[in-house]
Write an enzyme that holds these catalytic residues in place. Structure first.
Site, PDB file in Angstrom:
ATOM      1  N   HIS A 183       0.827  -1.204   0.000  1.00  0.00           N
ATOM      2  CA  HIS A 183       0.000   0.000   0.000  1.00  0.00           C
ATOM      3  C   HIS A 183       0.861   1.254   0.000  1.00  0.00           C
ATOM      4  O   HIS A 183       0.563   2.238  -0.677  1.00  0.00           O
ATOM      5  CB  HIS A 183      -0.911   0.010   1.235  1.00  0.00           C
ATOM      6  N   ARG A 442       1.584  -9.570  -0.828  1.00  0.00           N
ATOM      7  CA  ARG A 442       2.227  -8.375  -1.365  1.00  0.00           C
ATOM      8  C   ARG A 442       2.326  -7.243  -0.360  1.00  0.00           C
ATOM      9  O   ARG A 442       2.969  -6.226  -0.637  1.00  0.00           O
ATOM     10  CB  ARG A 442       1.481  -7.891  -2.616  1.00  0.00           C
ATOM     11  N   CYS A 479      -3.285  -3.829 -15.707  1.00  0.00           N
ATOM     12  CA  CYS A 479      -3.714  -2.699 -14.880  1.00  0.00           C
ATOM     13  C   CYS A 479      -3.088  -2.753 -13.492  1.00  0.00           C
ATOM     14  O   CYS A 479      -3.465  -1.990 -12.609  1.00  0.00           O
ATOM     15  CB  CYS A 479      -5.234  -2.633 -14.773  1.00  0.00           C
TER      16      CYS A 479
END
Length: 546
Positions: A183, A442, A479
């Site tokens: 993030h 992630r 994307c």
């Protein structure tokens, strides 16, 4: 001293280090001296104030950060947590201690679950600190307020802090943890902040020390010499060959559509002004986060109409609600899952609650009929041809003209031929594809080194999808955050990708890099990267041949 991490963007930053302050001290275990009702009222008031502050921060942040911060705000009003706080106060704790223990209990539970839930422990700790600060009448720990530009050094940043970084003051960002798809990295890229994340050895950098961040090389130089600064600036100039804003093209004239990822209609016009040829990913979660019931068709239609009107004549790719895992929604009722990253999320959650999906598709089709945008709609986390067929058939029956899927799990790539025999298009979400391929969350610092879309295993899956797109004559785009890495963008084109969607701030760098390569050269670079054994090896091979 040279330290290495993972760069975000291609820029450089030079300035003095300012470290994030230490967290507030743990509240004492002393017993309360007030009555339980008064003490609980203090706790509720503090929780309500923090919820309002986080809601304001979410609205200001916009984009992907908005939903993440909204989720933090919702924590403060969770009935189970409120009951826990009350019971601890009734047992004799002060409001501060009760809040600390209740949030700590949630945090430990998340850490014990591992995966995406473990990463949310950072968000829980941040909310706890904010509530305790409110109870104490002091400012919560956060980005320091200093009167000069600086490079921020932090273990990691809570979403509420990362989203509110002042780009006028924060020259750059160094974090000890995190990876290219964390993030923190995503938010830094969206704000155009030079960052190097996952610099494990940065803990020893002194406050006030001058550092040179080179995101293009993923390095942090402590106390750089004038020669090192000059060399870094020369590298930056070499990356910035001026290319006018316009359609993405390779050196031989091959067109590569450059699109933008956005999280609200308000971001569309700015993205188009920055050179986006359309919207390649519109995240719809902001409509659903914080809601006790799903928004109505009319409520959704009004939002979609506003977006499509702002993008008249241009492509807009909409992702249907992506919920589950680290984005739970009460009205979906998925319940507690031992490993939610592998549970009922994405298309699985929508299929289990088809009325929510039907309403969203109905609203999208109605808004499309009222405007002149080129609307494409895709479902998240699709695993195979069966899920593809389900979504495409339902979407078309409800008036969606172009229906596709997101490829985020390896099985979708392995079944690419079948999937593209049904779907009108595929968009690859490289963030999730990477974490599922490498079995590495992630957003979890402990495995950040694995979360790299340059890994040949990930690139081979992208090639499967690219090849299937070429054979079927149907478009395959990317994307995920990989599209925002200029050199990786060239490799993706060489693997058969026809469009790239990214944070608007990355468009110029990617457009410039694409213009330096022919399709033949992009394919040669892709072959070289596929032959590598590690992500670092792939990156080095491509760098040597560029």
């Amino acid at each position: 001293m040279l330290l290495r991490g993972t760069g975000v963007g291609r820029g450089i930053a030079i300035g003095p280090v300012v470290r994030m302050p230490d967290p507030l001290s743990e509240p004492d275990e002393k017993r309360r001296t007030t009555d339980a009702d008064s003490e609980y009222s203090r706790a509720r008031a503090a929780l309500t104030t923090v919820a309002a502050d986080l809601a304001d921060r979410a609205a200001l942040a916009g984009g992907e950060a908005e939903g993440v911060i909204h989720a933090q705000a919702m924590m403060t009003q969770d009935p189970a947590l409120l009951d826990d706080v009350r019971s601890r106060i009734e047992a004799g704790s002060t409001a501060e201690r009760a809040v600390f223990e209740a949030f700590h209990s949630v945090r430990q539970l998340l850490l014990s679950m591992g995966g995406s839930p473990a990463d949310r422990a950072v968000d829980v700790a941040d909310v706890s600190q904010r509530v305790i600060a409110q109870l104490r009448g002091v400012a919560p720990p956060g980005v320091p307020n200093v009167d000069h530009p600086f490079v921020l050094l932090a273990s990691d940043l809570a979403p509420s802090d990362a989203a509110m970084l002042d780009i006028g003051q924060v020259l750059g960002l160094i974090t000890l943890g995190g990876g290219p798809t964390s993030h923190t990295a995503i938010l830094a890229r969206s704000k155009g902040i030079v960052a190097v994340v996952g610099v494990a050895d940065a803990a020893g950098i002194d406050d006030g020390a001058t550092v040179l961040l080179d995101a293009g090389d993923g390095t942090v130089t402590v106390a750089p010499t004038p020669e090192e600064i000059a060399a870094s600036r020369e590298r930056l100039l070499a990356r910035r060959v001026a290319v006018p804003v316009g359609p993405g093209t390779l050196a031989d004239g091959t067109g590569i559509e450059l699109l933008a990822n956005i999280g609200s209609p308000d971001e569309a016009e700015a993205a188009l002004r920055q050179g986006a040829e359309g919207i390649g990913l519109f995240r719809t979660e902001f409509l659903f986060f914080g809601a006790r019931t799903a928004p109505t068709v009319a409520e959704q239609q009004a939002v979609y109409r506003r977006l499509f009107a702002a993008c008249e004549g241009k492509r807009v790719v909409v992702r249907t609600l992506d919920a589950g895992s680290d984005k739970p929604l009460a009205f979906l009722g998925t319940g507690v899952e031992e490993n939610p990253a592998l549970g009922v999320r994405g298309i699985r959650a929508l299929r289990a609650h088809e009325s929510v999906l039907r309403d969203q598709l109905t609203a999208l089709a109605a808004a499309d009929a009222e405007t002149d945008a080129d609307v494409w709609v895709m479902a998240p986390m699709v695993a195979d041809a069966d899920e593809t067929g389900y979504f495409v058939a339902l979407a078309r029956s409800l008036g969606i003209r172009v229906a596709g899927v997101m490829a985020e799990v390896p099985s979708c790539a392995l079944m690419a031929g079948q999937v593209l025999g049904i779907a009108d298009f595929v968009s690859i979400g490289t963030n999730d594809l990477t974490q599922y391929t490498l079995a590495a969350d992630r957003r979890l610092a402990a495995v950040a080194g694995y979360s790299d879309p340059w890994h040949p295993a990930v690139l081979r899956l992208v090639k499967m999808l690219g090849d299937a797109g070429t054979q079927s004559g149907r478009p395959v785009g990317v994307c995920g955050e990989a599209a925002a890495d200029p050199m990786l963008a060239v490799v993706l084109v060489g693997l058969g990708i026809s469009s790239l969607s990214m944070a608007p701030s990355a468009l110029d760098a990617v457009r410039t890099q694409l213009r330096q390569h022919t399709l033949e050269h992009a394919r040669a670079l892709a072959v070289s990267a596929l032959g590598a054994s590690t992500a670092a090896d792939a990156r080095a091979r491509v760098s040597e041949q560029s």
